[in-house]
Design a protein around this motif. Structure first.
Motif, PDB file in Angstrom:
ATOM      1  N   VAL A 258       0.335   7.749 -11.912  1.00 11.19           N
ATOM      2  CA  VAL A 258       0.844   6.593 -11.521  1.00 11.19           C
ATOM      3  C   VAL A 258       0.251   5.298 -12.439  1.00 11.19           C
ATOM      4  N   VAL A 259       0.844   4.412 -12.891  1.00  8.65           N
ATOM      5  CA  VAL A 259       0.197   3.396 -13.639  1.00  8.65           C
ATOM      6  C   VAL A 259       0.880   2.023 -13.087  1.00  8.65           C
ATOM      7  N   ALA A 260       0.173   0.901 -13.082  1.00  7.07           N
ATOM      8  CA  ALA A 260       0.677  -0.445 -12.741  1.00  7.07           C
ATOM      9  C   ALA A 260       1.355  -1.069 -13.899  1.00  7.07           C
ATOM     10  N   ILE A 261       2.355  -1.920 -14.012  1.00  4.40           N
ATOM     11  CA  ILE A 261       2.991  -2.207 -15.035  1.00  4.40           C
ATOM     12  C   ILE A 261       3.393  -3.826 -14.768  1.00  4.40           C
ATOM     13  N   ARG A 262       4.037  -4.267 -15.751  1.00  4.82           N
ATOM     14  CA  ARG A 262       4.768  -5.714 -15.360  1.00  4.82           C
ATOM     15  C   ARG A 262       5.737  -5.519 -16.464  1.00  4.82           C
ATOM     16  N   LEU A 263       6.971  -6.305 -16.061  1.00  4.28           N
ATOM     17  CA  LEU A 263       8.298  -6.345 -16.881  1.00  4.28           C
ATOM     18  C   LEU A 263       7.974  -7.608 -17.793  1.00  4.28           C
ATOM     19  N   ILE A 264       8.333  -7.726 -18.981  1.00  6.48           N
ATOM     20  CA  ILE A 264       8.178  -8.828 -19.637  1.00  6.48           C
ATOM     21  C   ILE A 264       9.462  -9.704 -19.847  1.00  6.48           C
ATOM     22  N   PRO A 265       8.901 -11.137 -19.315  1.00  5.50           N
ATOM     23  CA  PRO A 265      10.261 -11.899 -19.272  1.00  5.50           C
ATOM     24  C   PRO A 265      10.659 -12.025 -20.906  1.00  5.50           C
ATOM     25  N   GLY A 266      12.280 -12.348 -20.730  1.00  7.17           N
ATOM     26  CA  GLY A 266      12.699 -12.584 -22.276  1.00  7.17           C
ATOM     27  C   GLY A 266      13.133 -11.292 -22.758  1.00  7.17           C
ATOM     28  N   THR A 267      12.753 -10.305 -22.328  1.00  6.31           N
ATOM     29  CA  THR A 267      13.382  -8.987 -22.829  1.00  6.31           C
ATOM     30  C   THR A 267      14.492  -8.311 -22.380  1.00  6.31           C
TER      31      THR A 267
ATOM     32  N   PHE B 233       8.878   1.371  -8.933  1.00  9.62           N
ATOM     33  CA  PHE B 233       8.868   0.858  -7.718  1.00  9.62           C
ATOM     34  C   PHE B 233       7.968  -0.228  -7.298  1.00  9.62           C
ATOM     35  N   GLY B 234       8.115  -0.869  -6.278  1.00  9.14           N
ATOM     36  CA  GLY B 234       7.144  -1.960  -6.066  1.00  9.14           C
ATOM     37  C   GLY B 234       7.921  -3.228  -5.838  1.00  9.14           C
ATOM     38  N   ARG B 235       7.063  -4.545  -5.468  1.00 12.18           N
ATOM     39  CA  ARG B 235       7.475  -5.672  -5.158  1.00 12.18           C
ATOM     40  C   ARG B 235       7.223  -6.500  -6.251  1.00 12.18           C
ATOM     41  N   PRO B 236       8.232  -7.703  -6.595  1.00  7.74           N
ATOM     42  CA  PRO B 236       8.076  -8.595  -7.533  1.00  7.74           C
ATOM     43  C   PRO B 236       6.651  -8.957  -7.883  1.00  7.74           C
ATOM     44  N   GLY B 237       6.397  -8.658  -9.059  1.00  8.94           N
ATOM     45  CA  GLY B 237       5.105  -9.317  -9.609  1.00  8.94           C
ATOM     46  C   GLY B 237       4.048  -8.045  -9.374  1.00  8.94           C
ATOM     47  N   ARG B 238       4.594  -6.899  -8.744  1.00  6.97           N
ATOM     48  CA  ARG B 238       3.442  -5.859  -8.506  1.00  6.97           C
ATOM     49  C   ARG B 238       4.007  -4.508  -8.501  1.00  6.97           C
TER      50      ARG B 238
ATOM     51  N   GLN C 145      11.252 -11.409 -10.815  1.00 10.09           N
ATOM     52  CA  GLN C 145      11.708 -11.517  -9.358  1.00 10.09           C
ATOM     53  C   GLN C 145      12.368 -10.160  -8.915  1.00 10.09           C
ATOM     54  N   LEU C 146      12.210  -9.113  -9.960  1.00  9.61           N
ATOM     55  CA  LEU C 146      12.589  -7.754  -9.624  1.00  9.61           C
ATOM     56  C   LEU C 146      11.573  -6.911  -8.671  1.00  9.61           C
ATOM     57  N   GLY C 147      12.042  -6.299  -7.731  1.00  7.82           N
ATOM     58  CA  GLY C 147      11.218  -5.437  -7.027  1.00  7.82           C
ATOM     59  C   GLY C 147      12.150  -4.448  -6.579  1.00  7.82           C
ATOM     60  N   PHE C 148      11.603  -2.980  -6.077  1.00  8.36           N
ATOM     61  CA  PHE C 148      12.453  -2.184  -5.780  1.00  8.36           C
ATOM     62  C   PHE C 148      11.673  -1.321  -4.691  1.00  8.36           C
ATOM     63  N   GLY C 149      12.249  -1.300  -3.267  1.00  9.99           N
ATOM     64  CA  GLY C 149      11.603  -0.657  -2.236  1.00  9.99           C
ATOM     65  C   GLY C 149      11.985   0.762  -2.323  1.00  9.99           C
TER      66      GLY C 149
ATOM     67  N   CYS D  21       0.750  -1.234  -0.058  1.00  8.35           N
ATOM     68  CA  CYS D  21       0.331   0.099   0.063  1.00  8.35           C
ATOM     69  C   CYS D  21       0.733   1.502   0.197  1.00  8.35           C
ATOM     70  N   TYR D  22       0.452   2.289  -0.767  1.00  6.22           N
ATOM     71  CA  TYR D  22       1.201   3.687  -0.876  1.00  6.22           C
ATOM     72  C   TYR D  22       0.421   4.737  -0.841  1.00  6.22           C
TER      73      TYR D  22
END
Length: 253
Positions: free
Chosen positions: A168-177, A147-152, A195-199, A33-34
């Motif tokens: 502010v938008v929700a995103i996902r990083l695309i595997p294999g890129t 920012f956010g935790r892995p998968g979110r 598995q990437l997340g950024f506190g 929560c932010y």
């Protein structure tokens, strides 16, 4: 509280000049929560601040009740008046709690108070920057904050100078890129974007956009340049915009 900032203001803001009722966007759920300050270029609201927080039981129940009844709009939080400088993570003892009122909708656009006397524990200062301090052009190239935790994960538009906008938008990083900064795939690279997340917010540059405007749109694919990771190497990765959470233009014109 673990306070980390990614871009130090060029001067220290005095506490008396930053006192106000600083309305904040509320987004995310549960452990992610932010709060995001709703900034203007005029004092005392001239700060871009993102906080990782945990609401007390009153706040959690209020948000949960709204979502169970099908409300999918935004929420805002208005803390009791305080000095924004108290959130500066460079302080010896940054503020650890905010108390205020939770609103359904935008508090300045007809929002409705849901519950008062809600306490929010500040788990981490994700980003803190005072606006209008003559940001260097090199920093202005860093267009977004990830920012956010892995998968979110989330992106926030990095605000530098007027005119600008808050998004502010929700995103996902695309595997294999994932590639190195030259665009070459590295077989020895073990980075798994799932598995990437950024506190603390990572300042990034977006490129190769599928449209010519500045604002992100749901369904858009972009290439993001991340400057650093745990192994000390930057990388490129494609990201997909899943949904828009917030957009404000008028207050930053």
């Amino acid at each position: 509280m673990n306070g980390i900032h990614t871009q130090a203001p060029e001067r220290t803001c005095g506490p008396s000049s930053t006192i106000g009722t600083h309305a904040m966007l509320v987004f995310g759920t549960g452990v992610d929560c932010y709060f995001s300050n709703l900034p203007k270029f005029s004092a005392p609201h001239n700060f871009q601040v993102i906080l990782s927080i945990e609401l007390d039981e009153r706040g959690k129940r209020a948000l949960g009740a709204d979502r169970r009844t099908g409300y999918d709009g935004l929420h805002t939080f208005v803390p009791d008046a305080f000095a924004m400088s108290e959130l500066d993570p460079r302080r010896e003892r940054p503020r650890e709690t905010l108390r205020g009122t939770l609103f359904r909708g935008h508090v300045h656009r007809g929002g409705e108070a849901v519950v008062g006397d809600v306490a929010a524990e500040i788990r981490q200062v994700v980003y803190f920057e005072e606006l209008g301090q003559g940001a260097r052009r090199a920093h202005e190239r860093l267009t977004h904050l990830c920012f956010g935790r892995p998968g979110r994960l989330y992106l926030a538009h990095r605000i530098c100078r007027r005119p600008s906008f808050d998004q502010v938008v929700a995103i996902r990083l695309i595997p294999g890129t994932v590639t190195d900064m030259l665009g070459e795939h590295d077989p020895d690279r073990t980075t798994d974007v799932d598995q990437l997340g950024f506190g603390a917010a990572q300042s990034i540059i977006l490129g190769q956009r599928e449209f010519t405007g500045q604002r992100l749109r749901a369904g858009e694919i972009a290439v993001a340049a991340f400057r650093s990771t745990e192994d000390g190497l930057g990388f490129l990765a494609e990201l997909a915009v899943q949904r828009q959470i917030y957009l404000e233009v008028a207050d930053l014109g």
